[in-house]
Design a protein around this motif. Sequence first.
Motif, PDB file in Angstrom:
ATOM      1  N   HIS A  16       0.863  -1.191   0.000  1.00 19.90           N
ATOM      2  CA  HIS A  16       0.000   0.000   0.000  1.00 19.90           C
ATOM      3  C   HIS A  16       0.894   1.234   0.000  1.00 19.90           C
ATOM      4  O   HIS A  16       1.957   1.246   0.620  1.00 19.90           O
ATOM      5  N   LYS A  17       0.471   2.275  -0.689  1.00 19.89           N
ATOM      6  CA  LYS A  17       1.309   3.470  -0.797  1.00 19.89           C
ATOM      7  C   LYS A  17       1.582   4.115   0.561  1.00 19.89           C
ATOM      8  O   LYS A  17       2.607   4.784   0.730  1.00 19.89           O
ATOM      9  N   SER A  18       0.721   3.860   1.532  1.00 19.71           N
ATOM     10  CA  SER A  18       0.953   4.403   2.871  1.00 19.71           C
ATOM     11  C   SER A  18       2.061   3.658   3.605  1.00 19.71           C
ATOM     12  O   SER A  18       2.613   4.160   4.587  1.00 19.71           O
TER      13      SER A  18
ATOM     14  N   PRO B 215      -1.255  -5.105  -2.147  1.00 26.81           N
ATOM     15  CA  PRO B 215      -2.047  -5.943  -1.231  1.00 26.81           C
ATOM     16  C   PRO B 215      -3.473  -6.122  -1.749  1.00 26.81           C
ATOM     17  O   PRO B 215      -3.998  -5.260  -2.446  1.00 26.81           O
ATOM     18  N   GLY B 216      -4.081  -7.219  -1.388  1.00 23.88           N
ATOM     19  CA  GLY B 216      -5.454  -7.471  -1.796  1.00 23.88           C
ATOM     20  C   GLY B 216      -6.436  -6.604  -1.031  1.00 23.88           C
ATOM     21  O   GLY B 216      -6.144  -6.104   0.049  1.00 23.88           O
ATOM     22  N   GLY B 217      -7.588  -6.400  -1.610  1.00 23.54           N
ATOM     23  CA  GLY B 217      -8.631  -5.654  -0.913  1.00 23.54           C
ATOM     24  C   GLY B 217      -8.479  -4.153  -0.935  1.00 23.54           C
ATOM     25  O   GLY B 217      -9.137  -3.450  -0.156  1.00 23.54           O
ATOM     26  N   CYS B 218      -7.616  -3.619  -1.790  1.00 28.90           N
ATOM     27  CA  CYS B 218      -7.495  -2.164  -1.881  1.00 28.90           C
ATOM     28  C   CYS B 218      -7.518  -1.745  -3.347  1.00 28.90           C
ATOM     29  O   CYS B 218      -7.330  -2.560  -4.255  1.00 28.90           O
ATOM     30  N   SER B 219      -7.736  -0.469  -3.565  1.00 26.00           N
ATOM     31  CA  SER B 219      -7.810   0.064  -4.920  1.00 26.00           C
ATOM     32  C   SER B 219      -6.463  -0.046  -5.615  1.00 26.00           C
ATOM     33  O   SER B 219      -5.406   0.076  -4.982  1.00 26.00           O
ATOM     34  N   ALA B 220      -6.500  -0.252  -6.925  1.00 20.51           N
ATOM     35  CA  ALA B 220      -5.257  -0.331  -7.702  1.00 20.51           C
ATOM     36  C   ALA B 220      -4.471   0.963  -7.610  1.00 20.51           C
ATOM     37  O   ALA B 220      -3.235   0.962  -7.686  1.00 20.51           O
TER      38      ALA B 220
ATOM     39  N   VAL C  83       4.319  -0.732  -6.401  1.00 18.74           N
ATOM     40  CA  VAL C  83       5.199  -1.884  -6.597  1.00 18.74           C
ATOM     41  C   VAL C  83       6.639  -1.407  -6.479  1.00 18.74           C
ATOM     42  O   VAL C  83       7.097  -0.562  -7.262  1.00 18.74           O
ATOM     43  N   LEU C  84       7.337  -1.940  -5.500  1.00 20.63           N
ATOM     44  CA  LEU C  84       8.732  -1.589  -5.269  1.00 20.63           C
ATOM     45  C   LEU C  84       9.640  -2.508  -6.081  1.00 20.63           C
ATOM     46  O   LEU C  84       9.445  -3.721  -6.121  1.00 20.63           O
ATOM     47  N   LYS C  85      10.634  -1.919  -6.710  1.00 19.78           N
ATOM     48  CA  LYS C  85      11.656  -2.695  -7.411  1.00 19.78           C
ATOM     49  C   LYS C  85      12.779  -2.989  -6.427  1.00 19.78           C
ATOM     50  O   LYS C  85      13.293  -2.073  -5.774  1.00 19.78           O
TER      51      LYS C  85
ATOM     52  N   VAL D  45      15.467  -1.746  -1.620  1.00 23.59           N
ATOM     53  CA  VAL D  45      14.591  -1.060  -2.572  1.00 23.59           C
ATOM     54  C   VAL D  45      15.451  -0.177  -3.473  1.00 23.59           C
ATOM     55  O   VAL D  45      16.182   0.687  -2.990  1.00 23.59           O
ATOM     56  N   VAL D  46      15.358  -0.385  -4.781  1.00 23.29           N
ATOM     57  CA  VAL D  46      16.178   0.370  -5.729  1.00 23.29           C
ATOM     58  C   VAL D  46      15.356   1.234  -6.671  1.00 23.29           C
ATOM     59  O   VAL D  46      15.906   2.027  -7.434  1.00 23.29           O
ATOM     60  N   GLY D  47      14.025   1.102  -6.624  1.00 23.08           N
ATOM     61  CA  GLY D  47      13.204   1.911  -7.513  1.00 23.08           C
ATOM     62  C   GLY D  47      11.726   1.664  -7.324  1.00 23.08           C
ATOM     63  O   GLY D  47      11.319   0.803  -6.541  1.00 23.08           O
ATOM     64  N   ILE D  48      10.922   2.453  -8.022  1.00 20.41           N
ATOM     65  CA  ILE D  48       9.467   2.306  -8.013  1.00 20.41           C
ATOM     66  C   ILE D  48       9.050   1.774  -9.374  1.00 20.41           C
ATOM     67  O   ILE D  48       9.173   2.453 -10.393  1.00 20.41           O
ATOM     68  N   ALA D  49       8.581   0.538  -9.399  1.00 20.99           N
ATOM     69  CA  ALA D  49       8.227  -0.104 -10.662  1.00 20.99           C
ATOM     70  C   ALA D  49       6.838   0.276 -11.140  1.00 20.99           C
ATOM     71  O   ALA D  49       6.557   0.270 -12.344  1.00 20.99           O
ATOM     72  N   HIS D  50       5.941   0.620 -10.187  1.00 20.73           N
ATOM     73  CA  HIS D  50       4.574   0.981 -10.572  1.00 20.73           C
ATOM     74  C   HIS D  50       3.953   1.845  -9.486  1.00 20.73           C
ATOM     75  O   HIS D  50       4.029   1.526  -8.296  1.00 20.73           O
ATOM     76  N   CYS D  51       3.362   2.950  -9.902  1.00 23.90           N
ATOM     77  CA  CYS D  51       2.618   3.831  -9.001  1.00 23.90           C
ATOM     78  C   CYS D  51       1.822   4.796  -9.864  1.00 23.90           C
ATOM     79  O   CYS D  51       2.389   5.544 -10.662  1.00 23.90           O
ATOM     80  N   THR D  52       0.496   4.775  -9.726  1.00 28.12           N
ATOM     81  CA  THR D  52      -0.350   5.616 -10.579  1.00 28.12           C
ATOM     82  C   THR D  52      -0.372   7.071 -10.136  1.00 28.12           C
ATOM     83  O   THR D  52      -0.718   7.952 -10.921  1.00 28.12           O
ATOM     84  N   ASP D  53      -0.001   7.323  -8.893  1.00 27.14           N
ATOM     85  CA  ASP D  53       0.035   8.685  -8.354  1.00 27.14           C
ATOM     86  C   ASP D  53       1.424   9.269  -8.608  1.00 27.14           C
ATOM     87  O   ASP D  53       2.395   8.873  -7.965  1.00 27.14           O
ATOM     88  N   SER D  54       1.533  10.191  -9.546  1.00 28.63           N
ATOM     89  CA  SER D  54       2.840  10.728  -9.934  1.00 28.63           C
ATOM     90  C   SER D  54       3.534  11.459  -8.791  1.00 28.63           C
ATOM     91  O   SER D  54       4.763  11.378  -8.650  1.00 28.63           O
TER      92      SER D  54
END
Length: 211
Positions: free
Chosen positions: A37-39, A74-79, A84-86, A137-146
């Motif tokens: 989760h982003k939090s 995680p399951g049960g939360c909005s996409a 996704v951490l690299k 953690v070496v990068g952010i592979a996916h995150c819709t919030d810029s």
Amino acid sequence: MPIKFSGWEAFCEKSRHLKPGQAPKSSHGYTMYHGTHKSSATAIISSGFRPSGGGTLGPGVYCSRDINKAMGYPGGCSANDRVVLKLRVRVGRVKKIDGQSWNMQTTWHQHGYDTAWLPATAGLEEDCVWDPKRLTVVGIAHCTDSATKTSLEQLIQQQQKSEGGGQDRQKVIKCKVCDDQTQLQHIVERCWECKAEICPFMDKHVCHKRG
């Protein structure tokens, strides 16, 4: 006396991405992914992972070489709330969990293994790493919030510049010749014939002055 090179070829495994079904080699480091989760992403980057108390492969930190697996957590939360951490994962001693070793599904660490690997048979492959210090953690592979993505990437850069930050991390150096990232400075020499700068970890060097 330094070794003199004038043309050679060597194998250097630079690929850190495993193909589907390819077994990880013990003691190697690989690129993997972890969905959260982003939090929670900020705390993971700043303070490291907290191993889960259980799961398919028992206690540990779960990750996958397949980003599609990580994007489901995680399951049960909005996409839009998922990040996704690299990761750079030092797998250590690896135990493949299959039909022949299913009795070690959750007890592999007690048998001296650092990572359990569940191949992609019934679903997407996943790994469980016992010691969280083996993951960086070496990068952010996916995150819709810029804005969140930018903030997390800046935090990663700050962590990489710090000298450990309580995480027992070593500074990563990029070799100016072979472009490999390493924790130890590569010794750069000059070709005996053409005088070009060469590194023993290059894939190859062909001296153009040789007849």
